[in-house]
Each structure stands twice: as C-alpha cells, then as structure tokens.
Scaffold this motif. Structure first.
Motif, PDB file in Angstrom:
ATOM      1  N   VAL A   1      34.049  46.994  54.074  1.00  0.00           N
ATOM      2  CA  VAL A   1      33.486  48.135  54.790  1.00  0.00           C
ATOM      3  C   VAL A   1      33.275  49.256  53.786  1.00  0.00           C
ATOM      4  O   VAL A   1      34.029  49.413  52.829  1.00  0.00           O
TER       5      VAL A   1
ATOM      6  N   TYR B   1      42.935  47.537  54.873  1.00  0.00           N
ATOM      7  CA  TYR B   1      41.608  47.150  55.350  1.00  0.00           C
ATOM      8  C   TYR B   1      41.376  47.646  56.778  1.00  0.00           C
ATOM      9  O   TYR B   1      40.281  48.131  57.103  1.00  0.00           O
ATOM     10  N   ASN B   2      42.392  47.525  57.629  1.00  0.00           N
ATOM     11  CA  ASN B   2      42.245  47.981  59.013  1.00  0.00           C
ATOM     12  C   ASN B   2      42.011  49.490  59.085  1.00  0.00           C
ATOM     13  O   ASN B   2      41.220  49.974  59.907  1.00  0.00           O
TER      14      ASN B   2
ATOM     15  N   ASP C   1      37.939  43.023  52.668  1.00  0.00           N
ATOM     16  CA  ASP C   1      38.786  42.213  53.531  1.00  0.00           C
ATOM     17  C   ASP C   1      39.623  41.298  52.627  1.00  0.00           C
ATOM     18  O   ASP C   1      39.074  40.454  51.913  1.00  0.00           O
TER      19      ASP C   1
ATOM     20  N   ALA D   1      34.237  52.840  61.231  1.00  0.00           N
ATOM     21  CA  ALA D   1      33.723  52.785  62.604  1.00  0.00           C
ATOM     22  C   ALA D   1      33.594  54.180  63.199  1.00  0.00           C
ATOM     23  O   ALA D   1      32.614  54.485  63.904  1.00  0.00           O
TER      24      ALA D   1
ATOM     25  N   ARG E   1      38.478  50.084  58.177  1.00  0.00           N
ATOM     26  CA  ARG E   1      37.582  49.747  59.292  1.00  0.00           C
ATOM     27  C   ARG E   1      37.577  50.855  60.342  1.00  0.00           C
ATOM     28  O   ARG E   1      36.523  51.191  60.894  1.00  0.00           O
TER      29      ARG E   1
END
Length: 238
Positions: A66, A111-112, A17, A119, A115
């Motif tokens: 992550v 970063y997104n 992050d 996920a 993620r």
C-alpha cells in the motif's frame, strides 16, 4: 539540493505485505550491464546504472503493498517508530518473551496500520470530491443521494480513525512497558552487583603509623628507664 531530494523521497512510502515477499532475483539484472565492459567502461557502467534504476522502480511498485503519501506520512512514521521501539526492546524479556521472535507479528501489524492509513486517505479524498459535487447541485434526489453517500463515507472514516488510534495506542503502551521492564532489569542487575561487593572501608590496609607510634613509645620508655639508672654527677665525684 540534497535536502530537497530527501523531502521528495519522503512524500511517498510503500508498506509491503510481509506475506508476499519481493523476489530478489531482479537485483541481479544490473550485473548484466557489466557485460558491456569489454565494449567500453562508460557504456557498461551506464547500462548497469540504468538497469539498477529500473529494478529499484519495479521493486518499489511490486504488487502486495500500500502507498502512503501526503500528510499521512507523518502519522505513518510515528506508528512505525513505535513498532521499531517494540522490536528493539523485545529481547529484554528473555525467556518470558512469547513469541520468541516478535518480528513476523510486528510486520503484520505494521502492514495493517499502513492499510488503515491508506484506506482513510482514499476515503477522505472521496468525501472531499462528493462534498464538492454535492455543493454544485440543486436541491433534489441526486443531491440527497450524494449526501447519504457522504455520511456513509464519513462514518467509515470515523471508524478507521478509532481503529488506527486503538492500534497505535496499544503499540505505544507495549513500547512503554518494555522500556520500563528493561530499566528494571538493568537496575536489578546493578543492585546485585552492589550487594555482592564489600562495604566501603570494611577492608582497610594496615596503617604503618600505628607500628611507628608503638616503637617510638617503647623507645621513649626505655630511654626513661636508662635515664633513671644512670648515676647522678654527685655520685660519680664521690
């Protein structure tokens, strides 16, 4: 051996992050091992190496990131390559670049995406476990509840698939447009250089053969005139 070690290292990737930077002071700890040098060079270097490994492992597992592993690594590397391409070509926009520094924005985007991938990996693992447990149950309420839960998770996986595809496609389009813009700028600069130069052959050097030809023609003409003025043999005998 080297290739095997490289494959081992690429099986796990940690995406951090950017809003939670990793402190740099732990990297100073390995220098403490050098304090043992007076006691022995081997002991000091060994302590420094051990501390370096400990710090590297701690930084790798620092909170705020992550972990991506398994088959998802290839998908993450493809997305990261597109992000890197945008970062490298962004300066070609010059004064048109908005924002001027794209790196913070790309770090958040990176970063997104990490993620989303992480996920989706977790949801797929949970779906596989639910499916395996459901298949072991007899028909009944519990089996039906597991089936409903599985459908919810699969819907969420499809949603994450759509989000990930949309984001990676947008980054890819941006990278392509930046590449096209950079090539146009290079072509424009080259065209201006070509237009500013003289046309080939427009400024030729003087040809010395022309001058030689003129002098030779004048010499031959003078020689003919002298030949006509020279008396004939019969005139000289009389």
């Amino acid at each position: 051996m080297g290739r095997h070690g490289q494959r081992q290292r690429t099986t796990v990737c940690v995406v951090r992050d950017p809003r939670r930077p990793v402190p740099r002071w732990p990297w100073l700890l390995p220098l403490g091992g050098l304090a043992l040098l007076p006691a022995g060079i081997v002991a000091g270097l060994f302590a420094a190496a051990v501390l370096l490994l400990v710090v590297a492992g701690g930084v790798r597992r620092w909170p705020g990131g992550v972990r991506i592993c398994g088959p998802a690594i290839a998908e993450w590397q493809a997305a990261e390559a597109a992000v890197r391409e945008v970062r490298l070509r962004w300066p070609a926009l010059g004064a048109m670049a908005e924002p001027g520094d794209i790196r913070p924005t790309l770090e958040i985007t990176r970063y997104n995406i990490g993620r989303l991938i992480a996920a989706r990996v977790r949801l797929r693992a949970e779906a596989d476990e639910l499916r395996a447990v459901r298949d072991e149950l007899r028909p009944g309420d519990l089996r039906d509840e597991l089936g409903e839960r599985l459908e919810v998770i699969l819907d969420r996986v499809r949603d994450l698939d759509a989000q990930l595809a949309a984001r990676t496609a947008a980054i890819g389009r941006l990278a392509v447009s930046l590449d096209a813009h950079e090539r146009r700028e290079v072509a424009t600069a080259r065209a201006r250089v070509l237009l500013a130069g003289d046309l080939p052959g427009a400024t030729l050097l003087a040809d010395p053969l022309d001058e030689v030809g003129e002098r030779t023609a004048a010499t031959l003409a003078a020689y003919r005139e002298l030949s006509e003025l020279r008396p004939s043999p019969s005139e000289t005998r009389s």
